[in-house]
Design a protein around this motif. Sequence first.
Motif, PDB file in Angstrom:
ATOM      1  N   GLY A 170       0.822  -1.209   0.000  1.00  0.00           N
ATOM      2  CA  GLY A 170       0.000   0.000   0.000  1.00  0.00           C
ATOM      3  C   GLY A 170       0.855   1.256   0.000  1.00  0.00           C
ATOM      4  N   ASP A 171       1.924   1.219   0.786  1.00  0.00           N
ATOM      5  CA  ASP A 171       2.818   2.380   0.822  1.00  0.00           C
ATOM      6  C   ASP A 171       3.537   2.563  -0.513  1.00  0.00           C
ATOM      7  N   LEU A 172       3.930   1.459  -1.142  1.00  0.00           N
ATOM      8  CA  LEU A 172       4.595   1.554  -2.437  1.00  0.00           C
ATOM      9  C   LEU A 172       3.690   2.205  -3.478  1.00  0.00           C
ATOM     10  N   LYS A 173       2.450   1.783  -3.524  1.00  0.00           N
ATOM     11  CA  LYS A 173       1.507   2.346  -4.488  1.00  0.00           C
ATOM     12  C   LYS A 173       1.350   3.848  -4.272  1.00  0.00           C
ATOM     13  N   LYS A 174       1.263   4.247  -2.998  1.00  0.00           N
ATOM     14  CA  LYS A 174       1.101   5.666  -2.690  1.00  0.00           C
ATOM     15  C   LYS A 174       2.363   6.442  -3.057  1.00  0.00           C
ATOM     16  N   ASP A 179       5.188  10.232  -6.617  1.00  0.00           N
ATOM     17  CA  ASP A 179       6.459  10.513  -7.287  1.00  0.00           C
ATOM     18  C   ASP A 179       6.860   9.315  -8.129  1.00  0.00           C
ATOM     19  N   GLY A 180       6.540   9.397  -9.403  1.00  0.00           N
ATOM     20  CA  GLY A 180       6.813   8.283 -10.302  1.00  0.00           C
ATOM     21  C   GLY A 180       8.289   7.971 -10.472  1.00  0.00           C
ATOM     22  N   THR A 181       9.160   8.935 -10.199  1.00  0.00           N
ATOM     23  CA  THR A 181      10.598   8.688 -10.371  1.00  0.00           C
ATOM     24  C   THR A 181      11.117   7.662  -9.373  1.00  0.00           C
ATOM     25  N   LEU A 182      10.379   7.437  -8.288  1.00  0.00           N
ATOM     26  CA  LEU A 182      10.807   6.448  -7.297  1.00  0.00           C
ATOM     27  C   LEU A 182      10.824   5.037  -7.872  1.00  0.00           C
ATOM     28  N   LYS A 183      10.118   4.830  -8.985  1.00  0.00           N
ATOM     29  CA  LYS A 183      10.106   3.509  -9.603  1.00  0.00           C
ATOM     30  C   LYS A 183      11.491   3.103 -10.100  1.00  0.00           C
ATOM     31  N   PRO A 187      12.542  -0.178  -6.152  1.00  0.00           N
ATOM     32  CA  PRO A 187      12.529  -1.650  -6.232  1.00  0.00           C
ATOM     33  C   PRO A 187      13.818  -2.284  -5.719  1.00  0.00           C
ATOM     34  N   ALA A 188      14.955  -1.663  -5.982  1.00  0.00           N
ATOM     35  CA  ALA A 188      16.225  -2.227  -5.509  1.00  0.00           C
ATOM     36  C   ALA A 188      16.289  -2.205  -3.991  1.00  0.00           C
TER      37      ALA A 188
END
Length: 205
Positions: A170-174, A179-183, A187-188
Amino acid sequence: DFTQAIRLSPSDADSFYNRANTHMKMGKIELATEDYGTALPLNPDLLDARYNRAIAYADLKEYDKALADYDEFLSAKPKSPEAYFNRGLVYAGLGHDQNAMADYSEAVRLNPKDIAALYNRGLVYSRLGEYERAARDYTEVIVLSPRNANAYAQRAVTRIHQGKDQEAEGDLKKAYQLDGTLKKTLPALIDEAKSKRTVNPESSP
């Protein structure tokens, strides 16, 4: 022109201080430290010069000098949450996590809404493996700043360490939503947390 003012009155601490601030704004950090260093003997009570020089030394990674200035400043102004926070950053840069945590905690005590201090204390707790405390700090940041993507991201990593994968999801989705750059980087961190955790993931009900 502060340089002209210094020529006319070379014992005027304020002129050196103001020129140092101008150097800081222009990114001339070493020149700034020199002018702050000249201003202070002329007026030892010019606390802002000592504080700003500490910031400058930290920017130059001259951490011992930065700590000395922060110590002097805090001895005169012991209720400055900003100074405790900034000294905490220096301690963190040196890898002195316990000292950093103590300074962040004092900053939060003096200003319970200090988002930066809460967030950075959470980072220290995470490094020390105190994940529940880290999660509490990140949660407090989110309460104070609901669109803080980094707080959601770090809480997700913390939840992974705790084996709370569903909460982490849930936190990842938020975090990605804010901030899409966190993608590119998150993940690493998640994979690393999964590889290091010592608890099994909680099963779905």
